[in-house]
Design a protein around this motif. Sequence first.
Motif, PDB file in Angstrom:
ATOM      1  N   GLY A   1      73.014  -8.112 -39.278  1.00 21.75           N
ATOM      2  CA  GLY A   1      73.516  -8.798 -40.469  1.00 21.75           C
ATOM      3  C   GLY A   1      74.896  -8.303 -40.845  1.00 21.75           C
ATOM      4  O   GLY A   1      75.788  -9.094 -41.179  1.00 21.75           O
ATOM      5  N   GLN A   2      75.097  -6.991 -40.775  1.00 24.74           N
ATOM      6  CA  GLN A   2      76.403  -6.410 -41.090  1.00 24.74           C
ATOM      7  C   GLN A   2      77.475  -6.947 -40.147  1.00 24.74           C
ATOM      8  O   GLN A   2      78.562  -7.322 -40.580  1.00 24.74           O
ATOM      9  CB  GLN A   2      76.331  -4.889 -40.983  1.00 24.74           C
ATOM     10  CG  GLN A   2      77.656  -4.213 -41.218  1.00 24.74           C
ATOM     11  CD  GLN A   2      77.620  -2.719 -40.937  1.00 24.74           C
ATOM     12  OE1 GLN A   2      76.720  -2.224 -40.266  1.00 24.74           O
ATOM     13  NE2 GLN A   2      78.596  -2.015 -41.446  1.00 24.74           N
ATOM     14  N   ARG A   3      77.175  -7.017 -38.863  1.00 29.75           N
ATOM     15  CA  ARG A   3      78.156  -7.524 -37.898  1.00 29.75           C
ATOM     16  C   ARG A   3      78.426  -9.007 -38.112  1.00 29.75           C
ATOM     17  O   ARG A   3      79.565  -9.464 -37.935  1.00 29.75           O
ATOM     18  CB  ARG A   3      77.664  -7.276 -36.465  1.00 29.75           C
ATOM     19  CG  ARG A   3      77.666  -5.825 -36.032  1.00 29.75           C
ATOM     20  CD  ARG A   3      78.902  -5.399 -35.245  1.00 29.75           C
ATOM     21  NE  ARG A   3      79.269  -6.282 -34.171  1.00 29.75           N
ATOM     22  CZ  ARG A   3      78.765  -6.245 -32.937  1.00 29.75           C
ATOM     23  NH1 ARG A   3      77.853  -5.356 -32.612  1.00 29.75           N
ATOM     24  NH2 ARG A   3      79.175  -7.109 -32.032  1.00 29.75           N
ATOM     25  N   LEU A   4      77.416  -9.768 -38.502  1.00 29.63           N
ATOM     26  CA  LEU A   4      77.638 -11.186 -38.795  1.00 29.63           C
ATOM     27  C   LEU A   4      78.552 -11.341 -40.013  1.00 29.63           C
ATOM     28  O   LEU A   4      79.454 -12.187 -40.015  1.00 29.63           O
ATOM     29  CB  LEU A   4      76.309 -11.911 -39.006  1.00 29.63           C
ATOM     30  CG  LEU A   4      75.471 -12.130 -37.746  1.00 29.63           C
ATOM     31  CD1 LEU A   4      74.041 -12.520 -38.096  1.00 29.63           C
ATOM     32  CD2 LEU A   4      76.108 -13.175 -36.839  1.00 29.63           C
ATOM     33  N   ILE A   5      78.356 -10.512 -41.040  1.00 34.32           N
ATOM     34  CA  ILE A   5      79.232 -10.537 -42.219  1.00 34.32           C
ATOM     35  C   ILE A   5      80.653 -10.152 -41.817  1.00 34.32           C
ATOM     36  O   ILE A   5      81.626 -10.791 -42.247  1.00 34.32           O
ATOM     37  CB  ILE A   5      78.710  -9.587 -43.321  1.00 34.32           C
ATOM     38  CG1 ILE A   5      77.393 -10.093 -43.898  1.00 34.32           C
ATOM     39  CG2 ILE A   5      79.758  -9.369 -44.411  1.00 34.32           C
ATOM     40  CD1 ILE A   5      77.498 -11.260 -44.855  1.00 34.32           C
ATOM     41  N   GLU A   6      80.800  -9.126 -41.001  1.00 32.97           N
ATOM     42  CA  GLU A   6      82.135  -8.717 -40.523  1.00 32.97           C
ATOM     43  C   GLU A   6      82.819  -9.871 -39.811  1.00 32.97           C
ATOM     44  O   GLU A   6      84.014 -10.124 -40.015  1.00 32.97           O
ATOM     45  CB  GLU A   6      82.029  -7.516 -39.574  1.00 32.97           C
ATOM     46  CG  GLU A   6      81.701  -6.215 -40.252  1.00 32.97           C
ATOM     47  CD  GLU A   6      81.424  -5.091 -39.253  1.00 32.97           C
ATOM     48  OE1 GLU A   6      81.635  -5.271 -38.031  1.00 32.97           O
ATOM     49  OE2 GLU A   6      80.976  -4.024 -39.706  1.00 32.97           O
ATOM     50  N   GLN A   7      82.079 -10.587 -38.965  1.00 32.84           N
ATOM     51  CA  GLN A   7      82.648 -11.737 -38.250  1.00 32.84           C
ATOM     52  C   GLN A   7      83.076 -12.821 -39.234  1.00 32.84           C
ATOM     53  O   GLN A   7      84.129 -13.428 -39.079  1.00 32.84           O
ATOM     54  CB  GLN A   7      81.635 -12.297 -37.251  1.00 32.84           C
ATOM     55  CG  GLN A   7      82.169 -13.439 -36.420  1.00 32.84           C
ATOM     56  CD  GLN A   7      83.345 -13.034 -35.555  1.00 32.84           C
ATOM     57  OE1 GLN A   7      83.257 -12.052 -34.837  1.00 32.84           O
ATOM     58  NE2 GLN A   7      84.427 -13.769 -35.618  1.00 32.84           N
ATOM     59  N   ALA A   8      82.263 -13.049 -40.263  1.00 39.01           N
ATOM     60  CA  ALA A   8      82.602 -14.054 -41.276  1.00 39.01           C
ATOM     61  C   ALA A   8      83.893 -13.666 -41.999  1.00 39.01           C
ATOM     62  O   ALA A   8      84.745 -14.520 -42.263  1.00 39.01           O
ATOM     63  CB  ALA A   8      81.458 -14.210 -42.274  1.00 39.01           C
ATOM     64  N   LYS A   9      84.045 -12.386 -42.315  1.00 37.22           N
ATOM     65  CA  LYS A   9      85.258 -11.924 -42.985  1.00 37.22           C
ATOM     66  C   LYS A   9      86.480 -12.098 -42.089  1.00 37.22           C
ATOM     67  O   LYS A   9      87.537 -12.563 -42.546  1.00 37.22           O
ATOM     68  CB  LYS A   9      85.111 -10.461 -43.408  1.00 37.22           C
ATOM     69  CG  LYS A   9      84.139 -10.257 -44.553  1.00 37.22           C
ATOM     70  CD  LYS A   9      83.961  -8.770 -44.857  1.00 37.22           C
ATOM     71  CE  LYS A   9      83.005  -8.523 -46.003  1.00 37.22           C
ATOM     72  NZ  LYS A   9      82.785  -7.082 -46.242  1.00 37.22           N
ATOM     73  N   LEU A  10      86.354 -11.746 -40.816  1.00 34.42           N
ATOM     74  CA  LEU A  10      87.463 -11.929 -39.876  1.00 34.42           C
ATOM     75  C   LEU A  10      87.837 -13.404 -39.765  1.00 34.42           C
ATOM     76  O   LEU A  10      89.022 -13.760 -39.778  1.00 34.42           O
ATOM     77  CB  LEU A  10      87.099 -11.383 -38.497  1.00 34.42           C
ATOM     78  CG  LEU A  10      87.029  -9.875 -38.356  1.00 34.42           C
ATOM     79  CD1 LEU A  10      86.406  -9.490 -37.015  1.00 34.42           C
ATOM     80  CD2 LEU A  10      88.417  -9.272 -38.497  1.00 34.42           C
ATOM     81  N   PHE A  11      86.830 -14.250 -39.654  1.00 36.24           N
ATOM     82  CA  PHE A  11      87.065 -15.688 -39.547  1.00 36.24           C
ATOM     83  C   PHE A  11      87.745 -16.207 -40.816  1.00 36.24           C
ATOM     84  O   PHE A  11      88.716 -16.963 -40.743  1.00 36.24           O
ATOM     85  CB  PHE A  11      85.750 -16.423 -39.291  1.00 36.24           C
ATOM     86  CG  PHE A  11      85.913 -17.904 -39.136  1.00 36.24           C
ATOM     87  CD1 PHE A  11      86.457 -18.442 -37.989  1.00 36.24           C
ATOM     88  CD2 PHE A  11      85.526 -18.766 -40.149  1.00 36.24           C
ATOM     89  CE1 PHE A  11      86.625 -19.814 -37.851  1.00 36.24           C
ATOM     90  CE2 PHE A  11      85.676 -20.138 -40.026  1.00 36.24           C
ATOM     91  CZ  PHE A  11      86.230 -20.660 -38.869  1.00 36.24           C
ATOM     92  N   GLY A  12      87.243 -15.787 -41.969  1.00 36.11           N
ATOM     93  CA  GLY A  12      87.839 -16.205 -43.235  1.00 36.11           C
ATOM     94  C   GLY A  12      89.292 -15.782 -43.356  1.00 36.11           C
ATOM     95  O   GLY A  12      90.141 -16.560 -43.797  1.00 36.11           O
TER      96      GLY A  12
END
Length: 159
Positions: free
Chosen positions: A106-117
């Motif tokens: 979940g943490q890595r998915l959130i990190e990916q979302a932040k990078l994408f954003g």
Amino acid sequence: MTSNFSIQRATASDAHEVAIMVGELLHEIMSAIGMQAFNFNLHETSAKLKDFIDREKYFVFIAIGGNTSQMGFIALYESYALYAEGAFGTIAELFVRPGYRSQDIGQRLIEQAKLFGNSRGWKRLEVTTPPLPQFDRTLAFYEKEGFAITGGRKLKVAL
């Protein structure tokens, strides 16, 4: 525990497998709250998701294990608001299959979302948790990831 996974952006060809996980997520929420809060049809959800991905209305990232198993996903969409100072992202769904929880997926998915954003110029990410207190752990997870409670509740009306 596994650390052998990668995060990949979903394509329309992933829609069916992601839709299966959407069904698992909705079932989990409805079981916890004891009410039929969502209507779910796998075929319809798969078709909608494929269309959303094709038209770039939805951005989905999947956590994939070393054995190519889909461990979880995050789905985002772009919104605009004056209070948010422009474009921002909303996490529509975040789900990690129960057998893979507490493994930083979940943490890595959130990190990916932040990078994408950041790559899209978003000012912020927003999320609404499922109902509390049944999902206190979900709220604690988001707070650990830097999200802050802004007040209010999510409301809806059928059109």
